[in-house]
Design an enzyme around this catalytic site. Structure first.
Site, PDB file in Angstrom:
ATOM      1  N   SER A  15       0.825  -1.217   0.000  1.00 46.82           N
ATOM      2  CA  SER A  15       0.000   0.000   0.000  1.00 46.82           C
ATOM      3  C   SER A  15       0.858   1.266   0.000  1.00 46.82           C
ATOM      4  O   SER A  15       0.657   2.171  -0.815  1.00 46.82           O
ATOM      5  CB  SER A  15      -0.898   0.012   1.240  1.00 46.82           C
ATOM      6  OG  SER A  15      -1.623  -1.187   1.329  1.00 46.82           O
ATOM      7  N   GLY A  16       1.814   1.335   0.923  1.00 44.75           N
ATOM      8  CA  GLY A  16       2.620   2.550   1.059  1.00 44.75           C
ATOM      9  C   GLY A  16       3.605   2.717  -0.082  1.00 44.75           C
ATOM     10  O   GLY A  16       3.756   3.802  -0.655  1.00 44.75           O
ATOM     11  N   CYS A  43      -2.397  -5.854   1.896  1.00 46.86           N
ATOM     12  CA  CYS A  43      -3.815  -5.471   1.797  1.00 46.86           C
ATOM     13  C   CYS A  43      -4.500  -6.168   0.630  1.00 46.86           C
ATOM     14  O   CYS A  43      -5.554  -6.777   0.785  1.00 46.86           O
ATOM     15  CB  CYS A  43      -3.928  -3.953   1.660  1.00 46.86           C
ATOM     16  SG  CYS A  43      -5.630  -3.427   1.488  1.00 46.86           S
ATOM     17  N   CYS A  48      -6.721  -6.990   3.760  1.00 48.68           N
ATOM     18  CA  CYS A  48      -8.040  -6.347   3.700  1.00 48.68           C
ATOM     19  C   CYS A  48      -8.977  -6.894   2.621  1.00 48.68           C
ATOM     20  O   CYS A  48     -10.128  -7.239   2.907  1.00 48.68           O
ATOM     21  CB  CYS A  48      -7.918  -4.851   3.439  1.00 48.68           C
ATOM     22  SG  CYS A  48      -6.374  -4.097   3.884  1.00 48.68           S
ATOM     23  N   LYS A  51      -9.807 -10.781   2.685  1.00 47.66           N
ATOM     24  CA  LYS A  51     -10.559 -10.982   3.920  1.00 47.66           C
ATOM     25  C   LYS A  51     -11.990 -10.470   3.796  1.00 47.66           C
ATOM     26  O   LYS A  51     -12.943 -11.145   4.153  1.00 47.66           O
ATOM     27  CB  LYS A  51      -9.849 -10.249   5.063  1.00 47.66           C
ATOM     28  CG  LYS A  51     -10.655 -10.208   6.321  1.00 47.66           C
ATOM     29  CD  LYS A  51     -10.234  -9.072   7.219  1.00 47.66           C
ATOM     30  CE  LYS A  51     -10.708  -7.722   6.719  1.00 47.66           C
ATOM     31  NZ  LYS A  51     -10.137  -6.612   7.528  1.00 47.66           N
ATOM     32  N   GLY A 178      -6.830 -12.094  20.141  1.00 50.02           N
ATOM     33  CA  GLY A 178      -8.029 -11.325  20.510  1.00 50.02           C
ATOM     34  C   GLY A 178      -8.129 -10.024  19.749  1.00 50.02           C
ATOM     35  O   GLY A 178      -8.988  -9.195  20.024  1.00 50.02           O
ATOM     36  N   TYR A 180      -8.187  -7.588  16.028  1.00 46.27           N
ATOM     37  CA  TYR A 180      -9.215  -7.520  14.992  1.00 46.27           C
ATOM     38  C   TYR A 180      -9.117  -8.664  13.988  1.00 46.27           C
ATOM     39  O   TYR A 180     -10.143  -9.188  13.534  1.00 46.27           O
ATOM     40  CB  TYR A 180      -9.231  -6.147  14.323  1.00 46.27           C
ATOM     41  CG  TYR A 180      -8.185  -5.897  13.248  1.00 46.27           C
ATOM     42  CD1 TYR A 180      -8.474  -6.135  11.911  1.00 46.27           C
ATOM     43  CD2 TYR A 180      -6.919  -5.404  13.558  1.00 46.27           C
ATOM     44  CE1 TYR A 180      -7.527  -5.896  10.919  1.00 46.27           C
ATOM     45  CE2 TYR A 180      -5.972  -5.161  12.581  1.00 46.27           C
ATOM     46  CZ  TYR A 180      -6.278  -5.410  11.267  1.00 46.27           C
ATOM     47  OH  TYR A 180      -5.348  -5.184  10.294  1.00 46.27           O
ATOM     48  N   GLU A 184     -12.207 -11.201  13.286  1.00 46.83           N
ATOM     49  CA  GLU A 184     -12.746 -11.223  11.918  1.00 46.83           C
ATOM     50  C   GLU A 184     -12.747 -12.643  11.352  1.00 46.83           C
ATOM     51  O   GLU A 184     -13.733 -13.097  10.770  1.00 46.83           O
ATOM     52  CB  GLU A 184     -11.922 -10.300  11.019  1.00 46.83           C
ATOM     53  CG  GLU A 184     -12.167  -8.828  11.319  1.00 46.83           C
ATOM     54  CD  GLU A 184     -11.317  -7.876  10.470  1.00 46.83           C
ATOM     55  OE1 GLU A 184     -11.666  -6.703  10.389  1.00 46.83           O
ATOM     56  OE2 GLU A 184     -10.300  -8.317   9.885  1.00 46.83           O
ATOM     57  N   ASP A 305       3.479  -0.230   7.738  1.00 53.92           N
ATOM     58  CA  ASP A 305       3.567  -1.124   8.900  1.00 53.92           C
ATOM     59  C   ASP A 305       4.994  -1.300   9.418  1.00 53.92           C
ATOM     60  O   ASP A 305       5.188  -1.620  10.589  1.00 53.92           O
ATOM     61  CB  ASP A 305       3.014  -2.513   8.544  1.00 53.92           C
ATOM     62  CG  ASP A 305       1.495  -2.521   8.415  1.00 53.92           C
ATOM     63  OD1 ASP A 305       0.895  -1.430   8.450  1.00 53.92           O
ATOM     64  OD2 ASP A 305       0.918  -3.613   8.281  1.00 53.92           O
ATOM     65  N   ALA A 343     -12.542   0.156  11.142  1.00 52.77           N
ATOM     66  CA  ALA A 343     -13.618  -0.831  11.268  1.00 52.77           C
ATOM     67  C   ALA A 343     -13.029  -2.187  11.620  1.00 52.77           C
ATOM     68  O   ALA A 343     -11.885  -2.487  11.288  1.00 52.77           O
ATOM     69  CB  ALA A 343     -14.374  -0.947   9.955  1.00 52.77           C
ATOM     70  N   HIS A 438     -35.028   8.427   8.860  1.00 59.85           N
ATOM     71  CA  HIS A 438     -35.856   7.411   9.496  1.00 59.85           C
ATOM     72  C   HIS A 438     -36.509   6.514   8.458  1.00 59.85           C
ATOM     73  O   HIS A 438     -36.929   7.010   7.417  1.00 59.85           O
ATOM     74  CB  HIS A 438     -36.940   8.121  10.321  1.00 59.85           C
ATOM     75  CG  HIS A 438     -37.780   7.170  11.106  1.00 59.85           C
ATOM     76  ND1 HIS A 438     -37.302   6.495  12.202  1.00 59.85           N
ATOM     77  CD2 HIS A 438     -39.057   6.766  10.924  1.00 59.85           C
ATOM     78  CE1 HIS A 438     -38.273   5.729  12.682  1.00 59.85           C
ATOM     79  NE2 HIS A 438     -39.328   5.874  11.922  1.00 59.85           N
ATOM     80  N   GLU A 443     -29.719   6.770  12.651  1.00 61.71           N
ATOM     81  CA  GLU A 443     -30.407   7.930  13.233  1.00 61.71           C
ATOM     82  C   GLU A 443     -30.111   8.055  14.732  1.00 61.71           C
ATOM     83  O   GLU A 443     -30.239   9.124  15.316  1.00 61.71           O
ATOM     84  CB  GLU A 443     -31.910   7.902  12.955  1.00 61.71           C
ATOM     85  CG  GLU A 443     -32.677   6.780  13.600  1.00 61.71           C
ATOM     86  CD  GLU A 443     -34.163   6.778  13.185  1.00 61.71           C
ATOM     87  OE1 GLU A 443     -34.843   7.792  13.389  1.00 61.71           O
ATOM     88  OE2 GLU A 443     -34.626   5.752  12.646  1.00 61.71           O
TER      89      GLU A 443
END
Ligand code: FAD
Length: 461
Positions: A15-16, A43, A48, A51, A178, A180, A184, A305, A343, A438, A443
Site C-alpha cells: 500500500s505505502g 492489503c 483487507c 478478507k 483477541g 481484529y 474477523e 507497517d 472498522a 428514518h 439515526e
C-alpha cells in the site's frame, strides 16, 4: 544522473510503497520499486481485500436464515469453499494487474526481487545480484505475522496468510488471538459453517477498544455460537487421527481441523541491511521515523507497517503520498495520525473513531457518555437475537464529540462519515441539530438525548 542510477528506490510494492512510487514518478523522479512476492502487498494479496470478500461470503448465512421471517422459503443453501477461493483469487489477480498497470503508466520500473541494503545508497537485488545506486530510498516492507512462543507443534499452526488459501474448509477451527484479525476470521469461519473456538490470553477480546464495545461484541459473537475462552493460552498442538489436538493452559484439550494464530504482527525489518545503512529501530523494533517518515539516515525514509505507527492501509497510503510530496513535490507534508476511523469486519461489524471512554476520562476534566443498544427494525421480522450498539464520548466542558463507537450492520460505512464530523471538531449539539434519517440505525447518532453517565475528574493532588 551522475552518482546515482535512480532518484528513488522503493523496497516493497504494498500500500505505502506503490503510492509513494507513483506519486514520486508523477513529480518527475525516476523510480524503481522492488517486490519479492506480489505487487499490491498485504492489503491486496493477503489482507483487507481477500478478507473482506470472505466476510461477504460468510454474511450470506444470516441473510438466508433471516429471509424466512420475510416470507421466503429457501432450499437448504450449500456452500462450496473451493469456488469462493477460486473467485477470490481471480479478483486478487485482477487487482494485482491493475496495480502493475498503474505503476507502469507512471513510468515506475518494477523489479520482481527481494531487495536489501548494501549501504546507505546502494540496494542489491537478490534475484540478479545487481546493485542499484539510489539517491533516496523508501523502506515499505510492511509487517509479518508473529507466532509468539515456540510451543510444541507450532509447525501445524497457520496464520492469516494461509487461512485465506486453505485447500479444504476446516469444519472445526481454533483461533488464538483477541485482536481484529482474530475476531474477523472467527466470524468468517463461523458464518461459513465451522465450529469456532477463540482463545485469548487477556481478559477480553479487542484490547485497546472501548470496554463497552469489547463486552457487546463478545456477547454477540457468543450468542452466534462462537466459543470464546479468555485468560487461556495454547500450550501445544499435536497431530491426532482426526485432526489436531490443542492443549490449553487450563489443561483442556480441543480437537480441531485447523489451528490459526492471530497473535500480532511484527515490522518486516530482518535481513534487509538496515544496520549496514545506519537505519535505526525504535524500542518496538520498528523503523524509527520523524513526522515526515524520515529515518535516522536523512535520505532514507520508511512508511507503513514497518514503522508500526497505525497499521492500516489508508495510513500507509497517506504516509507514502506525503513522503513523495515532501521529497519530490517541493512541499513538506506530515500525516495527521489523530482520530483515524477504523472498522472491524467481525460479525456484527464494529466502527470506531477517537477516544474510548477510559481514555477520555483520563484526559478530560468532565466527560459525558451517551449510549444506546437496540434491535434494528430488520431484526424484528427476522426474529434474530442481535442488538446494535452506539456510544458517543463527549467533552463535558466544550461539548466536542471525542469518540464514537458503533456495533451493527454497516458500522464501517457509518464511522467513515462520522469521521468527517469529528475531524471538523463537531460538538454534541452539532450532532443533535441534524435531522434523523428514518427508519435507519444511524439515526441513533443524532437522537441520543439522555446522558448515560457524566464523569468529573477529581482535581489533581
Ligand atoms: P505491505 O502492504 O505489507 O507491503 C509490503 C510489501 O513489501 C509486501 O508486498 C512484501 O512482499 C514486500 N517486501 C517485504 N520485504 C521486501 C524486500 N526486502 N524486498 C522486496 N519486497 C519486500 N488494513 C486496513 O486498513 N483495513 C483492513 O480491513 C485490514 N485488514 C487486514 C487483514 C489482514 C489479515 C492483515 C494481515 C492486514 C490487514 N490490514 C488492514 C492491514 C494492512 O494490510 C496493512 O496495514 C497494509 O498493507 C500496510 O501496507 P505497507 O505498505 O506498510 O506494507
Amino acid at each position: 544522473m551522475s552518482d546515482f542510477d535512480v532518484d528513488l528506490f522503493v523496497i516493497g510494492a504494498g500500500s505505502g510503497g506503490v503510492r509513494a512510487a507513483r506519486i514520486a514518478a508523477n513529480h518527475g523522479a525516476t523510480v524503481i520499486v522492488a517486490e519479492e512476492y506480489r505487487v499490491g502487498g498485504t492489503c491486496v494479496i493477503r489482507g483487507c481485500v481477500p478478507k473482506k470478500l470472505l466476510v461477504y461470503a460468510a454474511r450470506f448465512a444470516d441473510e438466508f436464515e433471516d429471509a424466512a421471517g420475510y416470507g421466503w422459503t429457501l432450499q437448504r443453501p450449500v456452500f462450496d469453499w473451493p469456488t469462493l477461493i477460486a473467485n477470490k483469487d481471480r479478483e486478487i489477480a485482477r487487482l494485482e494487474a491493475a496495480y502493475v498497470a498503474n505503476l507502469e503508466r507512471s513510468k515506475v520500473k518494477i523489479v520482481r526481487s527481494r531487495a536489501i541494503l548494501e549501504d546507505a545508497h546502494r540496494v542489491r537485488l537478490v534475484a540478479t545480484g545487481e546493485v542499484v545506486r539510489a539517491r533516496h530510498i523508501l523502506i515499505a516492507t510492511g509487517g509479518w505475522p508473529s507466532l509468539g512462543a515456540d510451543i510444541a507443534g507450532l509447525e501445524h499452526v497457520i496464520t492469516s496468510n494461509e487461512a485465506l488459501d486453505l485447500a479444504a474448509f476446516p469444519k472445526r477451527i481454533l483461533i488464538q488471538g483477541g485482536g481484529y484479525i482474530a475476531v474477523e476470521f472467527a466470524g468468517i469461519f463461523h458464518g461459513l459453517g465451522a465450529e469456532v473456538t477463540l482463545v485469548y490470553r487477556g481478559d477480553n477480546i479487542l484490547r485497546g477498544f472501548d470496554d463497552d464495545v469489547r463486552e457487546h461484541l463478545r456477547g454477540e459473537m457468543e450468542k452466534r455460537g462462537i466459543r470464546i475462552l479468555t485468560r487461556k493460552l495454547v500450550e501445544g498442538v499435536e497431530k491426532v487421527d482426526h485432526g489436531l489436538c490443542v492443549s490449553l493452559s487450563d489443561h483442556e484439550a480441543v480437537v480441531v481441523d485447523q489451528v490459526m494464530f492471530a497473535t500480532g504482527r511484527r515490522p518486516n525489518v530482518t535481513g534487509i541491511g538496515l544496520d549496514r545503512a545506519g537505519v535505526q529501530l525504535n524500542e518496538r523494533g520498528a523503523v524509527k521515523v520523524d513526522r515526515y517518515s524520515r529515518t535516522s539516515v536523512p535520505h532514507i525514509y520508511a512508511v507503513g507497517d514497518v514503522t508500526d505507527r497505525v497499521n492500516l492501509t489508508p495510513v500507509a497510503i497517506r504516509e507514502g503520498h506525503a513522503f513523495a510530496d515532501t521529497v519530490f513535490g517541493g512541499r513538506e507534508v506530515a500525516v495527521d495520525h489523530a482520530d483515524i476511523p477504523t472498522a472491524v469486519f467481525s460479525e456484527p461489524e464494529v466502527g470506531v473513531i477517537g477516544l474510548t471512554e477510559m481514555e477520555a476520562r483520563h484526559r478530560y476534566a468532565r466527560v459525558d457518555i451517551y449510549k444506546s443498544s437496540f434491535r434494528t427494525l430488520k431484526m424484528t421480522l427476522a426474529a434474530r437475537d442481535t442488538r446494535c450498539f452506539f456510544k458517543l464520548v463527549v467533552d463535558g466542558d466544550s461539548d466536542r464529540v471525542l469518540g464514537c463507537h458503533i456495533i451493527g450492520p454497516d458500522a464501517g460505512e457509518m464511522i467513515q462519515l462520522v469521521g468527517i464530523a469529528i475531524k471538523m471538531n463537531a460538538t454534541k449539539a452539532d450532532f443533535d441539530r441534524v435531522m434523523a434519517v428514518h427508519p435507519t440505525a444511524a439515526e441513533e447518532l443524532v437522537t441520543m438525548r439522555t446522558k448515560a453517565a457524566t464523569y468529573v475528574r477529581e482535581a489533581a493532588e
